[in-house]
Design an enzyme around this catalytic site. Structure first.
Site, mmCIF file in Angstrom:
data_model
loop_
_atom_site.group_PDB
_atom_site.id
_atom_site.type_symbol
_atom_site.label_atom_id
_atom_site.label_comp_id
_atom_site.label_asym_id
_atom_site.label_seq_id
_atom_site.Cartn_x
_atom_site.Cartn_y
_atom_site.Cartn_z
ATOM 1 N N ASP A 1 -7.227 5.743 6.466
ATOM 2 C CA ASP A 1 -6.753 6.436 7.669
ATOM 3 C C ASP A 1 -7.936 7.214 8.224
ATOM 4 O OD1 ASP A 1 -4.178 5.578 7.292
ATOM 5 O OD2 ASP A 1 -3.394 7.503 6.595
ATOM 6 N N HIS B 1 -2.826 11.423 0.775
ATOM 7 C CA HIS B 1 -1.473 11.385 1.333
ATOM 8 C C HIS B 1 -0.557 10.500 0.487
ATOM 9 C CE1 HIS B 1 -2.728 12.705 5.641
ATOM 10 N NE2 HIS B 1 -2.260 13.720 4.940
ATOM 11 N N SER C 1 -3.310 14.976 15.923
ATOM 12 C CA SER C 1 -3.099 13.894 14.972
ATOM 13 C C SER C 1 -4.319 13.709 14.062
ATOM 14 C CB SER C 1 -2.826 12.604 15.738
ATOM 15 O OG SER C 1 -2.837 11.512 14.853
ATOM 16 N N HIS D 1 -2.027 -0.671 8.563
ATOM 17 C CA HIS D 1 -1.258 0.572 8.679
ATOM 18 C C HIS D 1 -0.446 0.620 9.973
ATOM 19 C CE1 HIS D 1 -4.535 2.669 6.030
ATOM 20 N NE2 HIS D 1 -3.943 1.646 5.426
ATOM 21 N N ASP E 1 15.088 6.396 -6.868
ATOM 22 C CA ASP E 1 15.818 7.642 -6.741
ATOM 23 C C ASP E 1 15.074 8.619 -7.637
ATOM 24 O OD1 ASP E 1 17.436 9.763 -7.008
ATOM 25 O OD2 ASP E 1 19.233 8.637 -7.527
ATOM 26 N N HIS F 1 -0.459 6.788 0.424
ATOM 27 C CA HIS F 1 -1.624 6.104 -0.161
ATOM 28 C C HIS F 1 -1.729 6.299 -1.678
ATOM 29 C CE1 HIS F 1 -3.329 5.090 3.817
ATOM 30 N NE2 HIS F 1 -2.529 6.081 4.157
ATOM 31 N N GLY G 1 20.676 7.398 -0.555
ATOM 32 C CA GLY G 1 20.510 7.660 -1.975
ATOM 33 C C GLY G 1 19.144 7.283 -2.504
ATOM 34 N N HIS H 1 -5.128 10.619 13.195
ATOM 35 C CA HIS H 1 -5.469 9.198 13.367
ATOM 36 C C HIS H 1 -6.192 8.967 14.699
ATOM 37 C CE1 HIS H 1 -3.002 7.863 9.942
ATOM 38 N NE2 HIS H 1 -2.197 8.848 10.300
ATOM 39 N N HIS I 1 -9.811 12.965 8.704
ATOM 40 C CA HIS I 1 -8.377 12.677 8.718
ATOM 41 C C HIS I 1 -7.655 14.016 8.570
ATOM 42 C CE1 HIS I 1 -4.768 10.449 8.359
ATOM 43 N NE2 HIS I 1 -4.635 10.496 7.044
ATOM 44 N N ASP J 1 -7.291 1.102 10.673
ATOM 45 C CA ASP J 1 -6.068 1.920 10.849
ATOM 46 C C ASP J 1 -5.484 1.793 12.259
ATOM 47 O OD1 ASP J 1 -4.167 3.983 10.854
ATOM 48 O OD2 ASP J 1 -5.665 5.587 10.849
HETATM 49 ZN ZN LIG Z 1 -3.196 9.673 5.770
HETATM 50 ZN ZN LIG Z 2 -1.524 6.808 5.949
#
Ligand SMILES: [Zn+2]
Ligand SMILES: [Zn+2]
Length: 550
Positions: free
Chosen positions: A158, A70, A363, A387, A438, A73, A43, A365, A136, A191
């Protein structure tokens, strides 16, 4: 006063990234992110930090600096601004994406958004702040160099080190190496997301090339699913489509909105003016000419891709000859839903390509070798991995130690790091709470805020933090009990103490072998506390045991 750094989230978990810098004269946050719930949080739409800890610093709070757009963040900024009217600093795309979120909370006009250049330098109270570009999985990302009387600090945000950056701007390794040589760096916060991956992360350009090959060789439609924030990759899809004589129909609200924002702000260009195709016209072209670019790569139940696979989508129904590409990571926790949508795509007649069998995702990262490059360039006196789950942080710290960083250390959420003239003092730990939100019923600020409070007062939550030795199962830290909305509102400190004892009893009753199994002890603790709170308070708060293995 010394500089005080307190991670409010993201150190010991994936998401919820936020870190406080406070020198007693000025204070600011780097990022204010949210975390998506795990399957124990029924929930709950998402989790945000409890910004109540900022109240003491409210008078000197100068703002929040965002690293990139993102959700983990920027996703809690709206909630931060409801209590603290501070400026938000970020690059133009980051602020552009934030605006969508603010609008949902009715804060669009009220917020002070301050656009930054990716290499901009400015003063923020007693701090000298310098942004630097990082690559990124979203454009316009930055890290920050922070200078104050007590040292020079680098926060990477990141990042990856892409040798072929899609926008031509590489991660500022040279700038950081120069900083290290000229000024020296007190501490690096870096990161840790991909610390378990050997080697180098592949460049984003690989994906565009692979997609072009798929578009070229597929006789029918290609349906590409990805995160709508991955603007570089969307650009890659548009370019690959233009090269292979296809047009692209956008599907999914956030996909349409983010493409509009990116085009508007100049972060995306159309390779051909007619490259975009209205979704409802996609059936008017031959299948060989069509790419459908959609959200839903995580198998979300009502997402466009799932509806297409179930043949319930208004405009696109999967049929024999379609190729579906999941151009994204299988995020842990979503695997079952993704497998489910893949099965439905197959049943509807499609071929499905995904990261496990094809190079359709890279990726955002840095992998291990890139992390070493970062540490080698910055050559900090102190190193703190950020992170990630504890195991990522510990691996990353160990890497920094092996590379000869004088003080490679572990910090977790709430740890108070004080720097005085470049020297670290640990000043204990501050409780950092979380709010469970929620998010349904967004739109009207007032009802939204009330809804948060209602949710908390009705259900509330109890978090247990307990660190166990992974070899012996002994307690290394805790149990700490943090309650929100349940116990404290009844004014009953005693019940927290009792809850603590119940956790200890549960641990004692768990056999020596079972103590090493965090999943088992977690279940036992949750069960015992649920029983206790139900009996004592007739309440059923969300019980969230965070068992760390160290
Ligand atoms: Zn990110
Ligand atoms: Zn991130």
């Amino acid at each position: 006063m010394p500089l005080r750094i307190v991670p409010l989230g993201g150190l010991g978990e994936i998401g919820l990234n936020s870190m406080l810098f406070d020198d007693g004269e000025s204070a600011f946050l780097i990022d204010a992110g949210l975390m998506f719930p795990d399957d124990t949080m029924l929930g709950i739409d998402f989790v945000i930090p409890d910004f109540g800890v900022l109240r003491e610093a409210a008078g000197r709070l100068r703002g929040v600096l965002l690293t990139h757009g993102h959700e983990d963040h920027i996703g809690a900024v709206s909630f931060l601004l409801k209590e603290f009217d501070v400026p938000v600093y970020g690059t133009r795309l980051t602020l552009g994406l934030l605006r969508h979120r603010l609008a949902e909370h009715g804060l669009e006009g009220a917020a002070k958004l301050v656009p930054l250049e990716r290499s901009g330098r400015f003063r923020l109270g007693s701090f000298d702040i310098e942004a630097f570009p990082v690559c990124h999985s979203i454009p316009d990302g930055v890290g920050y160099i922070l200078r104050c009387g007590d040292g020079v600090f680098v926060h990477t945000g990141d990042f990856k080190i892409d040798p072929r950056p899609p926008d031509g701007v590489p991660t500022a390794i040279e700038r950081l190496a120069r900083l290290a040589a000229e000024e020296g760096v007190t501490a690096l916060f870096s990161d840790s997301t991909n610390v378990e991956r050997e080697g180098y992360t592949l460049p984003e350009a690989f994906v565009g090339e692979e997609l072009a090959r798929i578009f070229e060789s597929s006789p029918g439609r290609v349906i590409v699913a990805m995160f709508s924030s991955n603007i570089h990759r969307i650009q890659g899809v548009l370019s690959a489509a233009a090269q292979t004589d296809r047009r692209v129909a956008l599907c999914g609200k956030s996909m349409v909105r983010n493409v509009a924002t990116a085009l508007d702000l100049g972060y995306m260009t159309l390779p051909r003016p007619d490259i975009l195709l209205p979704l409802e016209e996609s059936e008017t072209l031959s299948d060989r000419k069509v790419v459908v670019l959609t959200t839903g790569s995580q198998g979300e139940p009502r997402s466009a891709l799932t509806l297409m696979a179930l043949r319930e989508h208004k405009h696109v129904r999967i049929r024999e000859g379609d190729v579906a590409v999941l151009s994204s990571k299988f995020i842990p926790g979503n695997e079952r839903a993704i497998a489910n949508v893949i099965n439905h795509l197959f049943l509807a007649g499609a071929e499905v390509l995904h990261e496990k069998i094809s190079e359709v995702h890279v990726s955002g990262h840095a992998s291990r070798e890139e992390l070493k490059v970062m540490i080698g360039a910055v050559r900090p006196e102190y190193f703190f991995p950020i992170h990630g789950d504890p195991r990522f942080l510990i691996r990353h710290r160990n890497m920094a130690r092996e590379l000869g960083v004088p003080h490679a250390e572990l910090a977790l959420n709430g740890d108070i790091l004080e720097f005085s003239s470049g020297v670290l003092f640990r000043a204990g730990n501050q409780a950092v709470g979380r709010f469970f939100v929620d998010g349904k019923g967004m739109g009207d600020v007032e009802s939204f805020v009330l809804k948060d409070r209602y949710q908390l007062s009705q259900v509330g939550m109890v978090m247990v933090v307990l660190a166990l030795s992974s070899t012996t199962g002994e307690i290394l830290y805790g149990p700490d009990i943090v309650a929100r909305g349940v116990v404290t509102e009844n004014g009953s400190e005693a019940s927290l103490e009792e809850a603590r004892e119940i956790v200890l009893e549960t641990w004692e009753e768990t056999g020596v072998e079972a103590r090493k199994d965090t999943a088992e002890i977690q279940t036992d603790i949750r069960r015992a506390l649920r029983r206790y709170f139900n009996k004592r308070l007739q309440r059923k708060p969300v019980i969230l045991p965070m068992i760390l293995e160290l």
